[in-house]
Each structure stands twice: as structure tokens, then as C-alpha cells.
Write a protein that holds these residues in place. Structure first.
Motif, PDB file in Angstrom:
ATOM      1  N   PHE A   1      79.570  22.863  80.257  1.00 45.16           N
ATOM      2  CA  PHE A   1      79.169  23.773  78.431  1.00 45.16           C
ATOM      3  C   PHE A   1      78.010  22.921  77.826  1.00 45.16           C
ATOM      4  O   PHE A   1      78.176  20.968  78.132  1.00 45.16           O
ATOM      5  CB  PHE A   1      80.377  23.344  77.989  1.00 45.16           C
ATOM      6  CG  PHE A   1      81.292  24.844  78.114  1.00 45.16           C
ATOM      7  CD1 PHE A   1      81.371  26.065  77.929  1.00 45.16           C
ATOM      8  CD2 PHE A   1      82.082  24.714  79.469  1.00 45.16           C
ATOM      9  CE1 PHE A   1      82.350  26.659  78.540  1.00 45.16           C
ATOM     10  CE2 PHE A   1      83.394  25.302  80.063  1.00 45.16           C
ATOM     11  CZ  PHE A   1      83.219  26.664  79.311  1.00 45.16           C
ATOM     12  N   THR A   2      77.383  23.158  77.378  1.00 46.22           N
ATOM     13  CA  THR A   2      76.186  21.970  76.541  1.00 46.22           C
ATOM     14  C   THR A   2      75.822  23.182  75.494  1.00 46.22           C
ATOM     15  O   THR A   2      75.826  23.716  75.312  1.00 46.22           O
ATOM     16  CB  THR A   2      75.114  21.621  77.503  1.00 46.22           C
ATOM     17  OG1 THR A   2      73.996  20.533  76.769  1.00 46.22           O
ATOM     18  CG2 THR A   2      74.206  23.203  78.075  1.00 46.22           C
ATOM     19  N   PHE A   3      75.189  22.155  74.425  1.00 48.56           N
ATOM     20  CA  PHE A   3      74.246  22.306  72.934  1.00 48.56           C
ATOM     21  C   PHE A   3      75.837  23.339  72.232  1.00 48.56           C
ATOM     22  O   PHE A   3      76.791  23.433  72.357  1.00 48.56           O
ATOM     23  CB  PHE A   3      73.581  22.980  73.678  1.00 48.56           C
ATOM     24  CG  PHE A   3      72.417  21.678  72.882  1.00 48.56           C
ATOM     25  CD1 PHE A   3      71.601  21.133  71.783  1.00 48.56           C
ATOM     26  CD2 PHE A   3      71.930  21.317  73.963  1.00 48.56           C
ATOM     27  CE1 PHE A   3      70.719  20.184  71.536  1.00 48.56           C
ATOM     28  CE2 PHE A   3      71.225  20.577  74.529  1.00 48.56           C
ATOM     29  CZ  PHE A   3      70.395  19.765  73.259  1.00 48.56           C
ATOM     30  N   PHE A   4      74.707  24.577  71.649  1.00 50.20           N
ATOM     31  CA  PHE A   4      77.118  25.288  70.985  1.00 50.20           C
ATOM     32  C   PHE A   4      77.204  26.280  72.369  1.00 50.20           C
ATOM     33  O   PHE A   4      78.697  26.599  71.761  1.00 50.20           O
ATOM     34  CB  PHE A   4      76.340  26.722  69.854  1.00 50.20           C
ATOM     35  CG  PHE A   4      74.946  25.817  69.320  1.00 50.20           C
ATOM     36  CD1 PHE A   4      75.549  24.999  68.518  1.00 50.20           C
ATOM     37  CD2 PHE A   4      73.039  25.400  69.509  1.00 50.20           C
ATOM     38  CE1 PHE A   4      74.797  24.102  67.555  1.00 50.20           C
ATOM     39  CE2 PHE A   4      73.217  24.995  68.237  1.00 50.20           C
ATOM     40  CZ  PHE A   4      73.077  23.795  67.258  1.00 50.20           C
ATOM     41  N   GLY A   5      76.797  25.945  73.621  1.00 47.69           N
ATOM     42  CA  GLY A   5      77.647  26.549  74.138  1.00 47.69           C
ATOM     43  C   GLY A   5      78.596  25.629  74.922  1.00 47.69           C
ATOM     44  O   GLY A   5      80.377  26.189  74.794  1.00 47.69           O
ATOM     45  N   MET A   6      79.309  24.386  73.871  1.00 46.38           N
ATOM     46  CA  MET A   6      80.566  23.901  74.300  1.00 46.38           C
ATOM     47  C   MET A   6      81.808  24.678  73.178  1.00 46.38           C
ATOM     48  O   MET A   6      82.561  24.154  73.124  1.00 46.38           O
ATOM     49  CB  MET A   6      80.495  22.530  74.058  1.00 46.38           C
ATOM     50  CG  MET A   6      79.429  21.427  74.642  1.00 46.38           C
ATOM     51  SD  MET A   6      79.494  19.229  74.554  1.00 46.38           S
ATOM     52  CE  MET A   6      78.831  20.425  72.883  1.00 46.38           C
ATOM     53  N   ASP A   7      81.077  25.498  72.427  1.00 45.06           N
ATOM     54  CA  ASP A   7      82.088  26.458  71.921  1.00 45.06           C
ATOM     55  C   ASP A   7      83.172  26.638  71.874  1.00 45.06           C
ATOM     56  O   ASP A   7      84.053  27.224  70.800  1.00 45.06           O
ATOM     57  CB  ASP A   7      81.521  26.970  70.149  1.00 45.06           C
ATOM     58  CG  ASP A   7      80.946  26.327  69.532  1.00 45.06           C
ATOM     59  OD1 ASP A   7      80.387  25.047  69.205  1.00 45.06           O
ATOM     60  OD2 ASP A   7      79.859  27.146  68.541  1.00 45.06           O
ATOM     61  N   ALA A   8      82.615  27.167  72.634  1.00 45.45           N
ATOM     62  CA  ALA A   8      83.917  27.545  73.705  1.00 45.45           C
ATOM     63  C   ALA A   8      84.813  27.256  74.642  1.00 45.45           C
ATOM     64  O   ALA A   8      86.027  27.938  74.971  1.00 45.45           O
ATOM     65  CB  ALA A   8      83.447  28.026  75.444  1.00 45.45           C
ATOM     66  N   VAL A   9      84.431  25.444  74.249  1.00 42.35           N
ATOM     67  CA  VAL A   9      85.943  24.623  74.812  1.00 42.35           C
ATOM     68  C   VAL A   9      86.145  23.928  73.503  1.00 42.35           C
ATOM     69  O   VAL A   9      86.527  22.767  73.976  1.00 42.35           O
ATOM     70  CB  VAL A   9      85.147  24.173  76.327  1.00 42.35           C
ATOM     71  CG1 VAL A   9      85.644  25.076  77.341  1.00 42.35           C
ATOM     72  CG2 VAL A   9      83.927  23.232  76.279  1.00 42.35           C
TER      73      VAL A   9
END
Length: 157
Positions: free
Chosen positions: A43-51
Motif C-alpha cells: 500500500f502506497t500513497f492514498f492506497g494506504m487508507d485501506a489499512v
């Protein structure tokens, strides 16, 4: 297909933080684990919102600049449109028995999938380990991600 030709390992990069951007990576990761394929999700950038604990339950559909929705950008920007699109998509997913993001993350982790956050992004957003869900296996560098991905396929969603 011969056994030596089958995919044995995949690494999936999730970089966008909208509902329609996170779910494809989670679905692919879960499907791979169910097929016995080793899975790493980065998970990187705004994809980290998922975790990220504070955000993982509140992921929305991106209605502005999303041509697949068929909504003009001006309409997509109106107050409440994203909430409405999100509600409609979540209802559809519930009818199809697709779990919410936190449950999906837990399923992938419990099935042996590895979940990682990007160190550079964590530092850029000034996050700490305690900001993330318990299922996160670590915060790693891009180089570490390449190392654990060696010998497998890398998929960028």
C-alpha cells in the motif's frame, strides 16, 4: 497448463484511495490466496487508507474525473454525489457478499497474504505503526518490496 507454468507468487501495489481503486487489488489478492498463490500487497500513497485505522471504514467512490461513472465532472463535484455513489456501490457489494474493506484485509491476512505499507509514504504523511490496522505485516521500503517480490509477478492497480 503445466505446474511449472502456473503463477506461484504475486505482489500487488495499491496506490489509490478510492473504493473502486482499492477493491480490485483486494479481490485479486484474496483470489490468489484461495488458489494457493503467495501474495504480497504493498500500500502506497492514498492506497494506504485501506489499512489506516481512521480511514479504512470511510473509503468513498471517486466521482470527480472518473469517466467510468458516466457523470460529468461538474455533477460529480456537487455535495453528496460521492456519498450517494458510495452508498450505491456498497449496497451492490453487500448483495454480492463482498466484504467491507476491514474484513477483506483481515481475510487476506488470515489466509496468509502479507500486507505492507510504503515507508516513504508513511514518513511523508507523518504516520506511525499504531495508525495502521493490526493485520499490517510491516512498513517497508520500495527496495524491500522488490526483494520480497523476486520470482513473482507485480501488479499495479
Amino acid at each position: 497448463m503445466a505446474d511449472n507454468e502456473k503463477i506461484k507468487k504475486i505482489s500487488i501495489v495499491i496506490s489509490k484511495g478510492s473504493l473502486e481503486a482499492i477493491y480490485p487489488g483486494l479481490i485479486m489478492a484474496n483470489g490468489a490466496r484461495m488458489a494457493g498463490i503467495e501474495v504480497n500487497v504493498f500500500f502506497t500513497f492514498f492506497g494506504m487508507d485501506a489499512v489506516t485505522k481512521k480511514k479504512m471504514n470511510n473509503i468513498k467512490v471517486a466521482t470527480v474525473g472518473n469517466p467510468a461513472l458516466g457523470i460529468p465532472t461538474m455533477i460529480g463535484a456537487l455535495p453528496g454525489i460521492s456519498a450517494l455513489a458510495t452508498k450505491m456501490m456498497k449496497k451492490q457489494m453487500e448483495e454480492l457478499d463482498i466484504p467491507p474493506i476491514p474484513e477483506f484485509i483481515e481475510m487476506i491476512h488470515d489466509a496468509g497474504g502479507k500486507l505492507y505499507a510504503c515507508l516513504a509514504t508513511v514518513e511523508m504523511f507523518k504516520l506511525k505503526r499504531e495508525d495502521f490496522c493490526d493485520e499490517l505485516d510491516g512498513i517497508i521500503t520500495v527496495g524491500d518490496f522488490y526483494d520480497i517480490s523476486t520470482g513473482g509477478q507485480i501488479i499495479f492497480t
